[in-house]
Every structure is written in C-alpha cells, then in structure tokens.
Design an enzyme around this catalytic site. Structure first.
Site, PDB file in Angstrom:
ATOM      1  CG  ASN A 131      -5.295  -7.676   4.805  1.00  0.00           C
ATOM      2  OD1 ASN A 131      -5.257  -8.510   5.702  1.00  0.00           O
ATOM      3  ND2 ASN A 131      -6.413  -7.035   4.458  1.00  0.00           N
ATOM      4  CD  GLU A 132       1.191  -2.723   5.392  1.00  0.00           C
ATOM      5  OE1 GLU A 132       1.479  -2.899   4.195  1.00  0.00           O
ATOM      6  OE2 GLU A 132       1.103  -1.590   5.908  1.00  0.00           O
ATOM      7  N   PRO A 133       2.387  -6.905   3.281  1.00  0.00           N
ATOM      8  CG  PRO A 133       4.093  -6.082   1.892  1.00  0.00           C
ATOM      9  CD  PRO A 133       3.044  -5.647   2.877  1.00  0.00           C
ATOM     10  CB  THR A 148       1.889   1.369   5.120  1.00  0.00           C
ATOM     11  OG1 THR A 148       1.847   0.288   4.187  1.00  0.00           O
ATOM     12  CG2 THR A 148       0.476   1.808   5.448  1.00  0.00           C
TER      13      THR A 148
END
Length: 643
Positions: A175-177, A194
């Site tokens: 769950n990235e920014p 990442t």
C-alpha cells in the site's frame, strides 16, 4: 523475566525493558528491544501462544503474513518451535499480504517461493490452508481474483493476527503513498523507492516488477491484532513519522494509529528517532543526567540554537527543556567540560602517539608500533569507510593487515564479468575462458551464477583490492581474503553464520594477535552482510577472550557509506587534510567494478567516493559548528567492549 503478558484477558502486551509509557508524541503502542533477534523470538512466541489457544478452543487460527527481511527470524523461530517443541500448524490458515505482478511461483524472487523456503516447507500446515496472491493473474481476471481473495479471508473468519513490515515510503504490504483508508485487495503500481529497495534481490532495478497485488489498508485494519516489525536505522525516520506524525495517505502506515490492538516491535536503530529516545529531555523532566546523556543533549542544543558549545547560556538550557542540567553546575562549567570531552576525541594518531601523554587521547601511546587488523565486509569497505585512517596507520609505521571477510562477487555485474572473460580469451585462448563467456551469455534473469563465474567475479574484486592497498603502500602479504562461507551462496540471500565462519576468523585473529581491530559497525540492515560480518567479529573475540593477547586488543567500529556516527557517540575522530581526501578518493577509484553504476547503491545515485567525501566533510563541519578547529574532513570511530 517474563516478557509477554496477557492484557485485559484478550491480547498480548510486550514489556521487554520496562513498562511502556505513552508520551504526548506517540500515537501507536511500541516497544524497543536491544536487538532484532530477541524481538523476533518474542513475536514468534506470541504467534505460537495464539495458535495453541485456538487449538484448545478447537478453532482455526487465521494469520496474515508478511515477506521481506524483517520477518525472517520470526519464521525461523516458528520452524524451530515446530521441530523441537512440537508446535503444530494443522489448524492454521494463512493469507499473505502481497505478491509481485507478473511473477511465476517458482521464481526465486516470488513471495510464494519466499514463504515456502522460510516457513511452509518446514511445518505441518495443510497446503490448502496457504493463500498467497497469484502473480500470474493478468488482464480482466485480476479484479475478480482480488475480490475472491477478500471473500476467502472473510470466509475463514477474518484475520486473527496480522504480521507487518514497513517500507521506507511508509507502505504496509504494497500500500504505497496515496493508498485510501478503505482500500481492499487490489493491483498497485510500486513506488520508485520500493523498487530501489528491492533491486539487490533482483540484481538490478530494471528487473524489479512495476506492479503488485496487495491486501488493502482496510483489509489489514480488519485484523484483530497487528504487530509491525521495524529493524535498523534506515527505518528510523519512517517509524518516527508513522508513530508521531499525523494520519496521512502519504504515509499509509499512519492509518494504524486508529487500530485498537496494534504494537510496533522495534530494535534500537529503528526506534532511535522517536522523541523519547532522541531527545528524552523533551518528554521527561526527571531524567538521570548521565555524562553521555548530557553530552548528547548539549550537542542537540547547539544544533537547535545554532551556537557553539562555549556560547550556550543558562537561557538556552532553560528554554529547551534542559533546566535540570543546571541544578548542580552552571552553564559555563558544563560547557567547558563537554567542550573538552569533544576535543579529546580528535587525534591525528589513530594508532596512538608515541612518547606522548595519552591520558586524554582516544588511543594508547604504547606499544608505539601496533599490530592492526582492518576487517572489511566487502572488498571496498576499507577505503570507502576509513581510507584516510587506513593511510595514516600505514604512514605512521604500524603493522597493518586488511582482511576482506567476503568475496563481494555478487556485486560484480555480468557485463563486467563478460568484459574480463573476453580480455582473458584475447590474451590467451582457453576453453575455460570461452566457457565463462558462454555461461554469462546463457544466464537467465535472476538465475544463479555458475561456480566458475562466481570465482571470476571474486577474482575481479580481489584484483581491485590489491590495486587499492598497493596504492596506499600496504605490502601484498598483509592483504588477506577470508572468503567466509556464509556469503558464498551465489544469491543475495546468505546462509546463517556458522562455526566454520567463526573458525576462520578466530584463526586469523590468533595469527596476527592484534592490538587494534577495526570493524564495520554499520547496522542499518540487520540481515545484511555488514551485520553478519560484525557478528562474526564479536563472536570470535568472545571466544578468544581468554587468550593473553586479547587483554591488549581494542575494537574500533567504523560506519559505511550511508550513515555516520552521531557526534555524541564518536570516541575517536581522525582529521584528514585535503591531500588525504584526494588520496582516499583515488583508492576508492581502484574498485572499478563498483564505479559508474554500482549494482546496489540504493536510491542515492552518487558514487561511493562522493558519498564518503560528503559524509567526512559533514562530520568536520559539525565539529566546526560546535566550536572546534576547521578540518577538511573527519573519519569517526566508536570503541566497543565485547562482553
């Protein structure tokens, strides 16, 4: 001491060092252990306790599991419990957080492969109870697959326990920014940072997939219990933002602030930036002001006020939560004492100055000529991290030995290996050279190097090491290649430290009988080569402690290219002249295979010599700002007592 306690009869609370006291800064319950090994064992004990509790109730235990380096030791301990203590996983159902997309199961970089290698192949969990997102699902089938994954979790009764790591972007799972609070399992595009962090495992960022399937924030938050693991100084900044910052989609882990049963389990490095650790005087007015804490606080105060140590006033102390320091002595005397402490760390004689009073010097004057071992984890850490001090020790007549603990072969690109094999073939044709060329050209993405190619890459690193040590004037007979077995796997994943590794180290130390040992103390990655090499030094010195020569052996730790010791930690600071800075640079240049696009440089595009010079200049600047002399650069060391 019992360290896992029942909390309100429902969940488990950690108290490893003393009772956690929530501060006005912290919004997530967290505990800090002295090392990640001890912490991992206790997390494994919590999981085992939950499994056994569910077994007694004749219920399934549903675990959400993570991959990456952080949970490896937890899985190792669970496997040990199964094999040695009879812990059964027959009632366990697992759901993994994520998987790269696209990704075949049998690819060594897949999370399916990771989980089976580290856990599932070694326990009695039924195969049908294992759920890992399928990285081969493509096109329109992906959405239906993600919805089905969510339904499977609900059908199993929901997640009883969710194990998490945290990325430097603040991601949990992938769950990235920008991830939404209510997001479910879905496909996501990976953040550049990442992918950079994953690049070593994939032998270069170009091989890292750009997408992944991940459980969503809402899916993670639905777990009844969440434990997040954070190891190493490189996670300290994001841990602070997550625990002390505002909830933000830009740091998805901050969503965990609203979970009612979440604990962050950290080591000292990961927790070092939290306010109660970095500036405890802002949290607790009744501190025990030890000399070390006092020095740390004064260095911080100088930075905040932009003053030198001797310029600090009573008002500066009082205005910044440090009035307790003035209870027993005035600021003038305190400033003088701390200034002298800092000044006494500076020496141009890292091996000790002969025929000089060494009362206030970091090293002993005698013996005037010392036997010195410089342990270098990789074949360039010596010159990158302490090239100036290395040079100074040689110039000042000490018997210096450099020992490269690993071959460093994994960091040589196939292109460089192919170039050297081609040169060898052109100089004198041989079937061996042609085979090397054929093996390199036939190598598939993420496949193993053959033993012959690994030897070639290791010899490339050896040749570069000799070039650097000869440039510094060190005799070839004082250059040693230990080739510790733990490293020689041909992949990023290394074996655990073994008695064979320790035996090699011990025999070498006994042969030299050093007065000084220098070792890499860069612990940013607790599962990295530097950490294993340092553990090898510590364990070898422990086992050799009864040897008479060890009574006169001091251990100095240096840092790598990414981090420097904080000023309050430094016990020996070795200044470098502008000429020495250049000499160090040219020694680093000798490592040509690590120049111009080194494989594992992280998200810093600069070459190692640039990082090293900036770090050394920055240390000198900090000393200058505190009121000390003006030096071009400084290399820093901390003395370590092996128990």
């Amino acid at each position: 001491m019992k360290t896992i306690l029942e909390k309100n009869g429902s969940s488990i609370e950690y108290r490893p060092v003393g009772q956690f006291e929530e501060t006005r800064f912290e919004k997530i319950h967290n505990v800090i252990f002295s090392d990640s090994n001890r912490a991992s064992i206790q997390v494994a004990e919590e999981i085992a306790t939950l499994i056994k509790k569910k077994q007694k109730e004749n219920k399934n235990c549903v675990l959400g599991l993570a991959t990456g380096s952080s949970p490896i030791r937890v899985y190792e301990e669970l496997v040990r419990m199964h094999k040695e203590d009879g812990l059964s996983f027959s009632n366990v159902i697992t759901f993994n957080l994520d998987e790269y997309l696209p990704m075949e199961k049998d690819n060594r970089q897949s999370y399916w492969y990771f989980m089976h290698e580290h856990l599932f192949n070694h326990i009695d969990i039924p195969a049908e109870n294992i759920h890992i997102p399928d990285g081969t699902i493509l096109g329109g089938d992906v959405i239906d697959y993600c919805l089905a994954y969510e339904k499977a979790i609900k059908k199993a009764g929901g997640l009883d326990f969710q194990l998490l790591g945290i990325g430097r972007t603040g991601h949990v799972g992938f769950n990235e920014p920008g991830s939404h609070y209510n997001s479910g399992t879905r496909v996501i595009t990976l953040d550049h940072i990442t992918r950079v962090d994953a690049a070593p495992a994939f032998l270069g960022i170009d091989n890292v997939p750009r997408k992944a399937i991940t459980m969503g924030i809402a899916t993670v938050r639905s777990a009844k219990r969440i434990v997040l693991l954070g190891w190493g100084q490189n996670k300290a900044d994001i841990i602070k933002k997550t625990i002390e910052g505002e909830i933000s989609a830009q740091v998805p882990a901050t969503y965990l602030q609203e979970h009612k049963n979440c604990t962050f389990v950290l080591d000292t490095g990961a927790g070092s930036e939290l306010t109660r650790n970095k500036t405890p005087w802002l949290v607790d007015e009744s501190l025990d002001w030890t000399e070390n804490l006092t020095f740390k606080a004064i260095v911080w105060l100088c930075g905040k006020t932009e003053k030198s140590i001797l310029s600090l006033t009573d008002k500066d102390y009082n205005d910044n939560g440090m009035s307790g320091l003035l209870a027993t002595e005035n600021s003038y005397d305190l400033n003088i004492k701390m200034f002298n402490r800092l000044q006494h760390t500076i020496t141009g004689w890292p091996g000790g100055k002969p025929n000089a009073d060494d009362t206030n010097r970091p090293e002993r004057a005698e013996p005037a000529k010392k036997r010195v071992i410089l342990f270098s984890p990789h074949p360039d850490d010596d010159v990158i991290s302490m090239g100036g001090t290395f040079d100074r020790l040689i110039e000042q007549g000490h018997e210096v030995h450099v020992a490269y603990q690993t071959s460093g072969n994994i960091a040589v690109s196939d292109a460089d290996a192919l170039r050297y094999a081609g040169i060898s073939k052109r100089i004198s044709y041989s079937d061996e050279a042609q085979k090397l060329i054929d093996d390199i050209k036939a190598k598939k993405e993420s496949s193993f190097d053959t033993l012959e190619v690994r030897k070639l890459k290791g010899n490339i690193r050896r040749g570069e090491s000799y070039a650097a040590t000869r440039y510094l004037g060190l005799p070839d007979e004082n250059v040693h290649f230990l080739d510790l077995p733990f490293y020689e796997t041909g992949t990023i994943k290394k074996n655990n430290l073994s008695d064979a590794d320790i035996e090699i180290m011990m025999n070498f130390i006994k042969e030299i009988q050093p007065h000084q040992i220098y070792a890499a103390g860069d612990l940013a990655d607790p599962h990295g080569t530097h950490k294993v090499c340092l553990d090898a030094v510590f364990e070898s010195m422990r086992r050799l402690k009864s040897e008479p020569f060890m009574n006169d052996c001091w251990l100095w730790l240096y840092r790598g290219a990414w981090h420097e010791w904080d000023i309050h930690e430094i016990e020996m600071a070795v200044p470098m002249s502008p000429d020495q800075v250049l000499k160090k640079r040219y020694a680093i240049f000798c490592h040509q295979s690590q120049k111009d696009g080194v494989m594992f440089q992280g998200d810093d595009a600069r070459e190692f010599w640039m990082r090293a010079e900036e770090r050394n200049r920055d240390t000198a600047q900090k000393y200058r700002n505190l009121g000390l002399s003006d030096y071009a650069a400084i290399e820093a060391f901390v003395r370590y007592e092996v128990n």
